[in-house]
Design a protein around this motif. Sequence first.
Motif, PDB file in Angstrom:
ATOM      1  N   ALA A  76       0.844  -1.198   0.000  1.00 63.56           N
ATOM      2  CA  ALA A  76       0.000   0.000   0.000  1.00 63.56           C
ATOM      3  C   ALA A  76       0.877   1.245   0.000  1.00 63.56           C
ATOM      4  O   ALA A  76       2.021   1.209   0.458  1.00 63.56           O
ATOM      5  N   ALA A  77       0.318   2.333  -0.513  1.00 61.60           N
ATOM      6  CA  ALA A  77       1.030   3.612  -0.518  1.00 61.60           C
ATOM      7  C   ALA A  77       0.053   4.736  -0.246  1.00 61.60           C
ATOM      8  O   ALA A  77      -1.149   4.628  -0.535  1.00 61.60           O
ATOM      9  N   LEU A  78       0.581   5.826   0.300  1.00 65.73           N
ATOM     10  CA  LEU A  78      -0.247   6.961   0.696  1.00 65.73           C
ATOM     11  C   LEU A  78       0.523   8.242   0.440  1.00 65.73           C
ATOM     12  O   LEU A  78       1.692   8.362   0.797  1.00 65.73           O
ATOM     13  N   GLY A  79      -0.155   9.204  -0.187  1.00 70.47           N
ATOM     14  CA  GLY A  79       0.482  10.467  -0.476  1.00 70.47           C
ATOM     15  C   GLY A  79       0.675  11.323   0.769  1.00 70.47           C
ATOM     16  O   GLY A  79       0.144  11.025   1.847  1.00 70.47           O
ATOM     17  N   TRP A  80       1.417  12.386   0.607  1.00 67.15           N
ATOM     18  CA  TRP A  80       1.765  13.251   1.736  1.00 67.15           C
ATOM     19  C   TRP A  80       0.523  13.821   2.411  1.00 67.15           C
ATOM     20  O   TRP A  80       0.442  13.897   3.625  1.00 67.15           O
ATOM     21  N   ARG A  81      -0.469  14.192   1.623  1.00 66.38           N
ATOM     22  CA  ARG A  81      -1.661  14.809   2.218  1.00 66.38           C
ATOM     23  C   ARG A  81      -2.659  13.779   2.735  1.00 66.38           C
ATOM     24  O   ARG A  81      -3.715  14.157   3.252  1.00 66.38           O
ATOM     25  N   GLY A  82      -2.330  12.507   2.561  1.00 66.19           N
ATOM     26  CA  GLY A  82      -3.213  11.486   3.092  1.00 66.19           C
ATOM     27  C   GLY A  82      -4.467  11.261   2.280  1.00 66.19           C
ATOM     28  O   GLY A  82      -5.421  10.651   2.768  1.00 66.19           O
ATOM     29  N   VAL A  83      -4.490  11.736   1.057  1.00 68.90           N
ATOM     30  CA  VAL A  83      -5.687  11.625   0.215  1.00 68.90           C
ATOM     31  C   VAL A  83      -5.528  10.498  -0.807  1.00 68.90           C
ATOM     32  O   VAL A  83      -6.365   9.616  -0.921  1.00 68.90           O
ATOM     33  N   ASN A  84      -4.454  10.547  -1.550  1.00 69.28           N
ATOM     34  CA  ASN A  84      -4.222   9.543  -2.591  1.00 69.28           C
ATOM     35  C   ASN A  84      -3.689   8.250  -1.985  1.00 69.28           C
ATOM     36  O   ASN A  84      -2.712   8.263  -1.232  1.00 69.28           O
ATOM     37  N   THR A  85      -4.332   7.156  -2.322  1.00 71.07           N
ATOM     38  CA  THR A  85      -3.898   5.848  -1.840  1.00 71.07           C
ATOM     39  C   THR A  85      -3.830   4.849  -2.985  1.00 71.07           C
ATOM     40  O   THR A  85      -4.452   5.040  -4.044  1.00 71.07           O
ATOM     41  N   ASP A  86      -3.086   3.798  -2.768  1.00 69.41           N
ATOM     42  CA  ASP A  86      -2.997   2.693  -3.728  1.00 69.41           C
ATOM     43  C   ASP A  86      -2.788   1.430  -2.929  1.00 69.41           C
ATOM     44  O   ASP A  86      -2.042   1.428  -1.941  1.00 69.41           O
ATOM     45  N   TYR A  87      -3.451   0.368  -3.348  1.00 67.56           N
ATOM     46  CA  TYR A  87      -3.346  -0.911  -2.660  1.00 67.56           C
ATOM     47  C   TYR A  87      -3.107  -2.033  -3.663  1.00 67.56           C
ATOM     48  O   TYR A  87      -3.632  -2.011  -4.778  1.00 67.56           O
ATOM     49  N   ALA A  88      -2.342  -3.005  -3.237  1.00 65.13           N
ATOM     50  CA  ALA A  88      -2.218  -4.223  -4.025  1.00 65.13           C
ATOM     51  C   ALA A  88      -3.578  -4.910  -4.041  1.00 65.13           C
ATOM     52  O   ALA A  88      -4.337  -4.845  -3.071  1.00 65.13           O
ATOM     53  N   ASP A  89      -3.884  -5.564  -5.132  1.00 65.17           N
ATOM     54  CA  ASP A  89      -5.175  -6.246  -5.256  1.00 65.17           C
ATOM     55  C   ASP A  89      -5.383  -7.267  -4.135  1.00 65.17           C
ATOM     56  O   ASP A  89      -6.504  -7.471  -3.672  1.00 65.17           O
ATOM     57  N   SER A  90      -4.312  -7.874  -3.698  1.00 65.80           N
ATOM     58  CA  SER A  90      -4.415  -8.937  -2.697  1.00 65.80           C
ATOM     59  C   SER A  90      -4.860  -8.422  -1.325  1.00 65.80           C
ATOM     60  O   SER A  90      -5.312  -9.213  -0.494  1.00 65.80           O
ATOM     61  N   VAL A  91      -4.722  -7.115  -1.084  1.00 67.42           N
ATOM     62  CA  VAL A  91      -5.089  -6.576   0.238  1.00 67.42           C
ATOM     63  C   VAL A  91      -6.216  -5.555   0.161  1.00 67.42           C
ATOM     64  O   VAL A  91      -6.706  -5.100   1.201  1.00 67.42           O
ATOM     65  N   LYS A  92      -6.612  -5.209  -1.041  1.00 68.43           N
ATOM     66  CA  LYS A  92      -7.654  -4.189  -1.207  1.00 68.43           C
ATOM     67  C   LYS A  92      -8.931  -4.608  -0.497  1.00 68.43           C
ATOM     68  O   LYS A  92      -9.388  -5.743  -0.629  1.00 68.43           O
ATOM     69  N   GLY A  93      -9.484  -3.681   0.286  1.00 69.52           N
ATOM     70  CA  GLY A  93     -10.702  -3.985   1.029  1.00 69.52           C
ATOM     71  C   GLY A  93     -10.457  -4.576   2.395  1.00 69.52           C
ATOM     72  O   GLY A  93     -11.375  -4.667   3.224  1.00 69.52           O
ATOM     73  N   ARG A  94      -9.228  -5.003   2.667  1.00 71.38           N
ATOM     74  CA  ARG A  94      -8.894  -5.587   3.977  1.00 71.38           C
ATOM     75  C   ARG A  94      -7.886  -4.737   4.737  1.00 71.38           C
ATOM     76  O   ARG A  94      -7.930  -4.697   5.964  1.00 71.38           O
ATOM     77  N   PHE A  95      -6.970  -4.091   4.025  1.00 71.44           N
ATOM     78  CA  PHE A  95      -5.933  -3.266   4.649  1.00 71.44           C
ATOM     79  C   PHE A  95      -6.240  -1.799   4.412  1.00 71.44           C
ATOM     80  O   PHE A  95      -6.776  -1.418   3.369  1.00 71.44           O
ATOM     81  N   THR A  96      -5.860  -0.975   5.396  1.00 69.79           N
ATOM     82  CA  THR A  96      -6.019   0.472   5.278  1.00 69.79           C
ATOM     83  C   THR A  96      -4.738   1.157   5.706  1.00 69.79           C
ATOM     84  O   THR A  96      -4.255   0.933   6.819  1.00 69.79           O
ATOM     85  N   ILE A  97      -4.204   1.977   4.814  1.00 74.90           N
ATOM     86  CA  ILE A  97      -3.006   2.746   5.134  1.00 74.90           C
ATOM     87  C   ILE A  97      -3.419   4.151   5.552  1.00 74.90           C
ATOM     88  O   ILE A  97      -4.355   4.729   4.983  1.00 74.90           O
TER      89      ILE A  97
END
Length: 123
Positions: free
Chosen positions: A48-69
Amino acid sequence: VQLQASEGGLVQEGASLRLSCAASKRTFTNNAMGWFRQAPGKEREFVAALGWRGVNTDYADSVKGRFTISRDNAKNTLYLQMDSLKPEDTAVYYCAASISSTISRARNTYRYWGLGTLVTVSS
């Protein structure tokens, strides 16, 4: 130490666990942050990744919906909330600080890495 992750642990399938990663102000400020993991015998992979402002996120398909950054910029701390854990989530988890404010899945865009913390999910 630029990045210091919290301890992982041993949990059962379906459980939740939250990882945190404390960073120096210089490492954290204005930079995107990410989590990666490496399972035994496998390559390190993006989680997972998160931008500086905490708005933009990206998740691997394998964790999407289960993990939160998430991040707390006042505390220079990055978090990874992991829910509905599966045995295949077992890995050493690494937090990383990017060289820019833009999120990325590429390992070579991350300059600083934590030492890694082991998360084991039993079935």
